[in-house]
Design a protein around this motif. Structure first.
Motif, PDB file in Angstrom:
ATOM      1  N   TYR A  58      42.112  41.066   8.233  1.00 37.27           N
ATOM      2  CA  TYR A  58      42.587  42.421   7.961  1.00 37.27           C
ATOM      3  C   TYR A  58      42.578  42.728   6.469  1.00 37.27           C
ATOM      4  O   TYR A  58      42.323  43.867   6.062  1.00 37.27           O
TER       5      TYR A  58
ATOM      6  N   LEU B 159      38.186  37.393  11.744  1.00 39.32           N
ATOM      7  CA  LEU B 159      39.194  38.061  12.565  1.00 39.32           C
ATOM      8  C   LEU B 159      38.966  37.865  14.063  1.00 39.32           C
ATOM      9  O   LEU B 159      39.927  37.636  14.799  1.00 39.32           O
TER      10      LEU B 159
ATOM     11  N   GLN C 153      44.050  36.074  10.872  1.00 41.60           N
ATOM     12  CA  GLN C 153      44.243  37.511  11.052  1.00 41.60           C
ATOM     13  C   GLN C 153      44.594  38.183   9.731  1.00 41.60           C
ATOM     14  O   GLN C 153      44.084  39.267   9.430  1.00 41.60           O
ATOM     15  N   ARG C 154      45.422  37.556   8.943  1.00 42.64           N
ATOM     16  CA  ARG C 154      45.758  38.133   7.641  1.00 42.64           C
ATOM     17  C   ARG C 154      44.522  38.247   6.757  1.00 42.64           C
ATOM     18  O   ARG C 154      44.309  39.264   6.102  1.00 42.64           O
TER      19      ARG C 154
ATOM     20  N   TYR D 151      39.112  43.709   5.651  1.00 41.91           N
ATOM     21  CA  TYR D 151      38.870  45.091   6.102  1.00 41.91           C
ATOM     22  C   TYR D 151      39.494  46.086   5.134  1.00 41.91           C
ATOM     23  O   TYR D 151      38.899  47.122   4.829  1.00 41.91           O
TER      24      TYR D 151
END
Length: 85
Positions: free
Chosen positions: A28, A65, A24-25, A31
C-alpha cells in the motif's frame, strides 16, 4: 516428514501473519508513492524517469501486495478452522 507440534505450528502461523502485515504495508505504501508521483507529474509534466518510477511502484506494489493479501486470508482461515492458541 515429521509432524509439526502445535506450538511450532502456532509460531509459524504468527510469523506468516507478521510477514503479511509487513507485505501489506509495503504494497500500500508503494501504491501511495505511485499516486503521489502521478499527481506530481500531473502538476508539472511527465518526464520519462517519473513515468518509470510510477510504473515500477505499481508493479512492485502489486507483486508484494497480492501474496500478502492471499496469505493473510489463509492464516485467518487456518485460525478459524484449527485455533491453536
Amino acid at each position: 516428514m515429521a509432524p509439526v507440534s502445535d506450538n511450532g505450528l502456532a509460531a509459524r502461523r504468527r510469523r506468516i501473519a507478521q510477514l503479511t502485515v509487513t507485505g501489506q504495508r509495503m504494497g500500500y505504501l508503494l501504491y501511495l508513492a505511485a499516486a503521489a508521483l502521478f499527481f506530481t507529474g500531473f502538476a508539472t509534466n511527465f518526464r520519462s524517469g517519473l513515468v518509470t518510477a510510477i510504473i515500477t511502484c505499481l508493479v512492485v506494489g502489486s507483486l508484494v501486495l497480492a501474496p500478502a493479501i492471499i496469505f493473510s486470508y489463509a492464516v485467518r482461515a487456518a485460525d478459524r478452522e484449527d485455533p491453536l492458541s
